[in-house]
Design an enzyme around this catalytic site. Structure first.
Site, PDB file in Angstrom:
ATOM      1  N   HIS A 196       9.338  -3.948  -6.944  1.00 60.07           N
ATOM      2  CA  HIS A 196       8.165  -4.315  -7.760  1.00 60.07           C
ATOM      3  C   HIS A 196       8.005  -3.335  -8.927  1.00 60.07           C
ATOM      4  CE1 HIS A 196       6.488  -5.856  -3.700  1.00 60.07           C
ATOM      5  NE2 HIS A 196       6.781  -6.925  -4.411  1.00 60.07           N
ATOM      6  N   LYS A 234       0.284 -16.216   4.838  1.00 58.24           N
ATOM      7  CA  LYS A 234       0.936 -14.964   5.264  1.00 58.24           C
ATOM      8  C   LYS A 234      -0.066 -14.080   5.988  1.00 58.24           C
ATOM      9  CE  LYS A 234       4.540 -13.590   1.926  1.00 58.24           C
ATOM     10  NZ  LYS A 234       4.832 -12.653   0.843  1.00 58.24           N
ATOM     11  N   ARG A 256      14.815 -12.139  -7.273  1.00 61.56           N
ATOM     12  CA  ARG A 256      15.891 -11.428  -6.563  1.00 61.56           C
ATOM     13  C   ARG A 256      17.016 -12.402  -6.224  1.00 61.56           C
ATOM     14  NH1 ARG A 256      12.163  -9.284  -1.877  1.00 61.56           N
ATOM     15  NH2 ARG A 256      11.524 -11.410  -2.254  1.00 61.56           N
ATOM     16  N   SER A 282       9.128  -6.205   0.761  1.00 62.95           N
ATOM     17  CA  SER A 282       8.053  -5.515   1.484  1.00 62.95           C
ATOM     18  C   SER A 282       8.273  -5.626   2.991  1.00 62.95           C
ATOM     19  CB  SER A 282       6.692  -6.108   1.127  1.00 62.95           C
ATOM     20  OG  SER A 282       6.414  -5.894  -0.234  1.00 62.95           O
TER      21      SER A 282
HETATM   22  O1  PNS Z   1       4.532 -11.401  -3.338  1.00 62.61           O
HETATM   23  P1  PNS Z   1       4.366 -12.831  -2.898  1.00 62.61           P
HETATM   24  O2  PNS Z   1       3.872 -12.893  -1.461  1.00 62.61           O
HETATM   25  O3  PNS Z   1       5.586 -13.682  -3.127  1.00 62.61           O
HETATM   26  O4  PNS Z   1       3.214 -13.398  -3.841  1.00 62.61           O
HETATM   27  C1  PNS Z   1       2.797 -14.733  -3.695  1.00 62.61           C
HETATM   28  C2  PNS Z   1       1.433 -14.886  -4.366  1.00 62.61           C
HETATM   29  C3  PNS Z   1       0.387 -14.034  -3.661  1.00 62.61           C
HETATM   30  C4  PNS Z   1       1.543 -14.490  -5.833  1.00 62.61           C
HETATM   31  C5  PNS Z   1       1.064 -16.386  -4.266  1.00 62.61           C
HETATM   32  O5  PNS Z   1       0.978 -16.770  -2.922  1.00 62.61           O
HETATM   33  C6  PNS Z   1      -0.235 -16.698  -4.993  1.00 62.61           C
HETATM   34  O6  PNS Z   1      -0.223 -16.885  -6.190  1.00 62.61           O
HETATM   35  N1  PNS Z   1      -1.359 -16.772  -4.217  1.00 62.61           N
HETATM   36  C7  PNS Z   1      -2.643 -17.152  -4.735  1.00 62.61           C
HETATM   37  C8  PNS Z   1      -2.878 -18.639  -4.439  1.00 62.61           C
HETATM   38  C9  PNS Z   1      -2.048 -19.469  -5.402  1.00 62.61           C
HETATM   39  O7  PNS Z   1      -2.368 -19.569  -6.565  1.00 62.61           O
HETATM   40  N2  PNS Z   1      -0.900 -20.012  -4.908  1.00 62.61           N
HETATM   41  C10 PNS Z   1       0.083 -20.652  -5.781  1.00 62.61           C
HETATM   42  C11 PNS Z   1      -0.177 -22.088  -5.972  1.00 62.61           C
HETATM   43  S1  PNS Z   1       0.242 -22.951  -4.544  1.00 62.61           S
END
Ligand code: PNS
Length: 175
Positions: A17, A41, A91, A129
């Site tokens: 990150h 999650k 990635r 992570s």
């Molecule tokens: O690091 P990650 O877990 O891949 O991040 C994913 C994250 C948190 C960016 C994504 O789940 C997110 O944007 N969550 C907020 C809710 C949302 O807008 N979801 C995307 C549309 S379905």
């Protein structure tokens, strides 16, 4: 002035990150790193903990802001009229399908929300992570995967949680 937003769970922030943050902060005038929630999650660290780790890890990058939001990224993007684009790290090939789906969903929900991808550097492309958490729980060397300023906090919390979970599982087998 161009401002990008870098969303993620950051549970916890890794050197992967940080690599994206360092590179994106050079491409844009300002980079907003926003901690969001994927409701599907489960997380090891609270949002304030994840923000604090990010603040420590990016303390030397002046054009980075750390924020958090409990909702859709598309809605946060809409609220932040100063933000122009979403930045995501990619990635190897493993991230592609999921990130592609998210980029299109975000654009569908908010037509202003364009996503640009930055390829993870070769040194960190395998770092995640969840991998970092396993290494920490079993007492492995975190130094190549996580910024040095947060090693101890990550290790202390994760080994404590892991020891508690093991003790609980042990107690259950004797019930
Ligand atoms: O690091 P990650 O877990 O891949 O991040 C994913 C994250 C948190 C960016 C994504 O789940 C997110 O944007 N969550 C907020 C809710 C949302 O807008 N979801 C995307 C549309 S379905």
């Amino acid at each position: 002035m161009k401002t990008a937003i870098y969303p993620g769970s950051f549970d916890p922030v890794t050197n992967g990150h940080l690599d994206i943050i360092q590179r994106a902060s050079k491409m844009f005038d300002k980079l907003v790193v926003v901690v969001l929630i994927n409701p599907l999650k489960s997380y090891s660290f609270t949002i304030p903990e994840r923000c604090e780790f990010l603040r420590k890890a990016t303390a030397d990058i002046p054009n980075v802001e750390i924020a958090s939001f409990d909702g859709l990224l598309a809605d946060y993007f809409n609220q932040r009229q100063d933000v122009d684009v979403i930045v995501k790290g990619l990635r190897a090939t493993s991230d592609f399908e999921y990130e592609f789906q998210m980029a299109h969903t975000n654009k569908d929900l908010n037509p202003r929300a364009e996503t640009v991808f930055i390829p993870a550097s070769l040194k960190t492309t395998f770092v995640s992570s969840s991998m970092v958490k396993q290494v920490a729980m079993f007492g492995g060397d975190l130094s190549k995967y996580v910024p040095a300023c947060i090693h101890e906090e990550i290790r202390t919390k994760l080994t404590h949680d892991f020891d508690e979970a093991k003790a609980l599982a042990e107690a259950r087998t004797h019930e």
